[in-house]
Design a protein around this motif. Structure first.
Motif, PDB file in Angstrom:
ATOM      1  N   ALA A 131      18.774 -24.772  42.277  1.00 43.39           N
ATOM      2  CA  ALA A 131      20.178 -24.589  42.438  1.00 43.39           C
ATOM      3  C   ALA A 131      20.969 -25.093  41.301  1.00 43.39           C
ATOM      4  CB  ALA A 131      20.717 -25.532  43.732  1.00 43.39           C
ATOM      5  N   TRP A 132      20.490 -25.977  40.477  1.00 41.58           N
ATOM      6  CA  TRP A 132      21.234 -26.557  39.233  1.00 41.58           C
ATOM      7  C   TRP A 132      20.908 -25.798  37.771  1.00 41.58           C
ATOM      8  CZ3 TRP A 132      20.481 -32.670  39.971  1.00 41.58           C
ATOM      9  CH2 TRP A 132      20.928 -32.829  41.100  1.00 41.58           C
ATOM     10  N   ARG A 133      20.301 -24.697  37.977  1.00 38.04           N
ATOM     11  CA  ARG A 133      19.812 -23.874  37.031  1.00 38.04           C
ATOM     12  C   ARG A 133      21.030 -23.716  35.962  1.00 38.04           C
ATOM     13  NH1 ARG A 133      16.140 -19.205  38.858  1.00 38.04           N
ATOM     14  NH2 ARG A 133      17.755 -19.199  40.604  1.00 38.04           N
ATOM     15  N   PHE A 134      22.297 -23.354  36.666  1.00 38.92           N
ATOM     16  CA  PHE A 134      23.576 -22.810  36.228  1.00 38.92           C
ATOM     17  C   PHE A 134      24.639 -24.020  36.119  1.00 38.92           C
ATOM     18  CE2 PHE A 134      21.323 -19.120  37.730  1.00 38.92           C
ATOM     19  CZ  PHE A 134      20.852 -18.546  36.763  1.00 38.92           C
ATOM     20  N   GLY A 135      24.312 -24.900  36.290  1.00 38.66           N
ATOM     21  CA  GLY A 135      25.343 -25.863  36.556  1.00 38.66           C
ATOM     22  C   GLY A 135      25.079 -27.266  37.274  1.00 38.66           C
ATOM     23  N   LEU A 136      25.465 -28.492  37.149  1.00 37.63           N
ATOM     24  CA  LEU A 136      25.205 -29.560  37.906  1.00 37.63           C
ATOM     25  C   LEU A 136      26.388 -29.832  38.929  1.00 37.63           C
ATOM     26  CD1 LEU A 136      23.786 -31.678  34.979  1.00 37.63           C
ATOM     27  CD2 LEU A 136      22.628 -30.252  36.261  1.00 37.63           C
ATOM     28  N   PRO A 137      26.036 -30.451  40.029  1.00 36.39           N
ATOM     29  CA  PRO A 137      26.993 -30.778  41.024  1.00 36.39           C
ATOM     30  C   PRO A 137      27.740 -32.061  40.648  1.00 36.39           C
ATOM     31  CG  PRO A 137      24.812 -31.436  41.452  1.00 36.39           C
ATOM     32  CD  PRO A 137      24.418 -30.425  40.546  1.00 36.39           C
ATOM     33  N   ARG A 138      28.804 -32.223  41.021  1.00 33.28           N
ATOM     34  CA  ARG A 138      29.818 -33.466  40.740  1.00 33.28           C
ATOM     35  C   ARG A 138      29.118 -34.736  41.142  1.00 33.28           C
ATOM     36  NH1 ARG A 138      34.287 -31.327  38.575  1.00 33.28           N
ATOM     37  NH2 ARG A 138      35.083 -29.673  39.377  1.00 33.28           N
ATOM     38  N   ASP A 139      28.404 -34.751  42.112  1.00 32.10           N
ATOM     39  CA  ASP A 139      27.680 -35.885  42.687  1.00 32.10           C
ATOM     40  C   ASP A 139      26.103 -35.588  42.796  1.00 32.10           C
ATOM     41  OD1 ASP A 139      26.552 -38.404  43.617  1.00 32.10           O
ATOM     42  OD2 ASP A 139      28.533 -38.632  44.779  1.00 32.10           O
ATOM     43  N   PRO A 140      25.173 -35.378  41.723  1.00 33.19           N
ATOM     44  CA  PRO A 140      23.952 -35.171  41.753  1.00 33.19           C
ATOM     45  C   PRO A 140      23.019 -35.960  42.878  1.00 33.19           C
ATOM     46  CG  PRO A 140      24.490 -35.239  39.673  1.00 33.19           C
ATOM     47  CD  PRO A 140      25.638 -35.954  40.367  1.00 33.19           C
ATOM     48  N   LYS A 141      23.303 -37.333  42.719  1.00 30.99           N
ATOM     49  CA  LYS A 141      22.527 -37.922  43.788  1.00 30.99           C
ATOM     50  C   LYS A 141      23.213 -37.829  45.554  1.00 30.99           C
ATOM     51  CE  LYS A 141      22.069 -43.006  45.503  1.00 30.99           C
ATOM     52  NZ  LYS A 141      22.378 -44.375  45.173  1.00 30.99           N
ATOM     53  N   ALA A 142      24.249 -37.648  45.655  1.00 33.29           N
ATOM     54  CA  ALA A 142      24.733 -37.115  46.895  1.00 33.29           C
ATOM     55  C   ALA A 142      24.157 -35.844  47.287  1.00 33.29           C
ATOM     56  CB  ALA A 142      26.341 -37.219  46.793  1.00 33.29           C
ATOM     57  N   TRP A 143      24.112 -35.117  46.294  1.00 33.93           N
ATOM     58  CA  TRP A 143      23.488 -33.445  46.530  1.00 33.93           C
ATOM     59  C   TRP A 143      21.966 -33.572  46.929  1.00 33.93           C
ATOM     60  CZ3 TRP A 143      19.682 -29.960  45.944  1.00 33.93           C
ATOM     61  CH2 TRP A 143      20.401 -28.548  46.089  1.00 33.93           C
ATOM     62  N   ILE A 144      21.024 -34.465  46.331  1.00 31.56           N
ATOM     63  CA  ILE A 144      19.668 -34.487  46.649  1.00 31.56           C
ATOM     64  C   ILE A 144      19.945 -35.197  48.208  1.00 31.56           C
ATOM     65  CG2 ILE A 144      17.656 -35.800  45.977  1.00 31.56           C
ATOM     66  CD1 ILE A 144      18.228 -35.260  43.337  1.00 31.56           C
ATOM     67  N   ILE A 145      20.397 -36.330  48.421  1.00 36.10           N
ATOM     68  CA  ILE A 145      20.449 -36.944  49.617  1.00 36.10           C
ATOM     69  C   ILE A 145      20.720 -36.067  50.698  1.00 36.10           C
ATOM     70  CG2 ILE A 145      21.628 -38.690  51.050  1.00 36.10           C
ATOM     71  CD1 ILE A 145      21.596 -40.409  48.536  1.00 36.10           C
ATOM     72  N   ARG A 146      21.726 -35.358  50.381  1.00 39.51           N
ATOM     73  CA  ARG A 146      22.318 -34.147  51.761  1.00 39.51           C
ATOM     74  C   ARG A 146      20.994 -33.053  51.707  1.00 39.51           C
ATOM     75  NH1 ARG A 146      24.445 -34.107  55.970  1.00 39.51           N
ATOM     76  NH2 ARG A 146      25.916 -35.879  54.949  1.00 39.51           N
ATOM     77  N   SER A 147      20.611 -32.713  50.766  1.00 42.56           N
ATOM     78  CA  SER A 147      19.441 -31.768  50.906  1.00 42.56           C
ATOM     79  C   SER A 147      18.367 -32.198  51.606  1.00 42.56           C
ATOM     80  CB  SER A 147      19.066 -31.258  49.346  1.00 42.56           C
ATOM     81  OG  SER A 147      18.000 -30.307  49.428  1.00 42.56           O
ATOM     82  N   ALA A 148      17.902 -33.540  51.150  1.00 40.84           N
ATOM     83  CA  ALA A 148      16.884 -34.143  51.892  1.00 40.84           C
ATOM     84  C   ALA A 148      17.250 -34.456  53.676  1.00 40.84           C
ATOM     85  CB  ALA A 148      16.584 -35.533  51.519  1.00 40.84           C
ATOM     86  N   HIS A 149      18.584 -34.892  53.686  1.00 44.87           N
ATOM     87  CA  HIS A 149      18.878 -34.764  55.233  1.00 44.87           C
ATOM     88  C   HIS A 149      18.840 -33.303  55.853  1.00 44.87           C
ATOM     89  CE1 HIS A 149      21.951 -34.280  58.060  1.00 44.87           C
ATOM     90  NE2 HIS A 149      21.872 -35.575  58.384  1.00 44.87           N
TER      91      HIS A 149
END
Length: 423
Positions: A56-74
């Protein structure tokens, strides 16, 4: 997303860094929810979150990468549990969709992070597993190192690490859920295993056996972080815990000066003490004061006392060597080892003179562990050099160079040989 698409390389580096830092949080939280019987499933969920981020981050990083990963794991955990309900045994609190979502949300919340990691740490330090397995499980599930990285740290192949992980999973699978540390009947035994494992973890970071990377500050910081989780629970809070935390604080305060700009070890006497982390030293003093609440001096108290004397001294010459010698004498009576005897001899050399230290070191020459230990021969060489015995010093430095485990060690010893030509 952030403005401008960074390269795939920068995205990958960020994901990998986040993965290591957040791996412990995610795995321990998910095992808390899924139960130890489903450890592989928890690992798969975290792995899937990483893979999703990489794509998902190949073309840009989310504003809060940590929160993104936690939400993805959830989201991934919810999907898998729904799909696997009929084939797997999950905890009762995951029975309904609402309870499932709320339970995972609460487990992944920052407020629950310390408690889940503390429970995980005491679960993996099961008395039925070896200390090597304890270390392996901590490095994997609480520090986020890959099996390959752990193998490099222990100088063993990945298959050996995989076998230890397999044994650990099998042992923990018998648990219905992660333990409540306040109710563990063998809490003292487990705490001792936890502290010893964290001590080994710290040493691997402070001056380990990896020939390419002998100093890895992140392992030292992880060891300190995990140690400082223990006082949060009455069952795991103990004077020994504060003593070990103090030891780690005093030594991490010096980390930035242990290697020079070329990655070569710098002797203690040549380190720039103005660069030592004073705030970290103060933190160590606070832990040491709290460690004084007990009625015994443990190994950790004694080592912390020695490290404290080094950390607060303005120079090698102004160090209180009498106190350090005394600490080593008590430590030797409690838990003698060749390395303790080596360090006692060096302290004696500073307090009583080079000849006294040389005599003690020479008396240790038949110790098998020291005969292959490069720092024993370097220590002997240093004292021979200071005594003006340059021929003997060169011979001992040559032995140290031959036994050096890394370029950082080897070059440091070679520099000392070069110094003989100008002294």
């Amino acid at each position: 997303m952030t403005d401008g698409p960074p390269g795939a390389g920068s995205s990958r580096e960020l994901v990998e860094d986040l993965f290591r830092k957040e791996y412990a949080h995610l795995v321990s939280a998910l095992i808390q929810v899924l139960g130890p019987a489903n450890i592989p499933l928890a690992e798969d969920v975290v792995h899937d979150a990483l893979v999703s981020a990489m794509h998902a981050w190949r073309f840009g990083l989310p504003r809060d990468p940590k929160a993104w990963i936690i939400r993805s794991a959830h989201n991934r955990a919810v999907d898998i549990i729904r799909r696997e309900r009929r084939r797997r045994s999950f905890l009762p609190e995951l029975a309904t969709t609402t309870a499932l979502t709320d339970t995972i949300e609460a487990a992944l919340a920052p407020a629950a992070e310390d408690a889940s990691q503390l429970a995980m740490m005491f679960a993996v330090c099961d008395p039925g597993l070896t200390r090597e397995t304890h270390m392996t499980l901590i490095l994997r599930w609480l520090c986020g190192l890959s099996p390959k990285e752990i193998g490099q740290a222990f100088l063993v192949d990945t298959q050996t690490i995989d076998r230890r992980l397999h044994r650990g999973r099998g042992r923990l699978r018998r648990l219905g859920r992660l333990p409540d540390v306040d109710g563990l009947p063998d809490i003292d035994t487990r705490r001792d295993s936890v502290l010893r494992s964290l001590y080994l973890l710290f040493n691997e970071g402070y001056q380990g056996s990896n020939p390419q990377d002998p100093v890895r500050p992140f392992l030292c910081e992880d060891a300190l972080r995990l140690t400082e989780l223990l006082p949060a629970s009455k069952a795991t809070a103990h004077p020994d815990v504060h003593a070990l935390a103090a030891l780690f604080c005093f030594n991490t305060a010096r980390l930035s000066t242990r290697l020079d700009g070329h990655g070569v070890f710098v002797p203690l006497e040549d380190q720039d003490r103005s660069r030592w982390d004073r705030a970290r030293i103060e933190r160590g003093l606070t832990h040491l004061a709290r460690a004084a609440s007990g009625d015994r001096l443990s190994r950790w108290h004694l080592e912390a006392g020695i490290a404290c004397e080094h950390a607060i001294a303005p120079s090698v010459q102004e160090t209180d060597w009498d106190r350090i010698v005394g600490f080593y004498q008590v430590l030797a009576r409690q838990s003698w080892s060749p390395v303790v005897a080596l360090n006692h001899a060096l302290a004696v050399a500073e307090r009583d003179g080079v000849d006294e230290g040389r005599r003690e070191l020479i008396a240790l020459a038949d110790e098998p562990k020291l005969s292959r230990y490069p720092f024993y021969w370097a220590a002997r060489a240093d004292l021979e050099r200071r005594a003006g015995h340059h021929t003997a010093a060169r011979e001992d430095y040559a032995r140290a160079i031959a036994l050096a485990r890394s370029a950082a060690e080897r070059t440091a010893f070679e520099r000392r040989v070069e110094s003989l030509k100008t002294s």
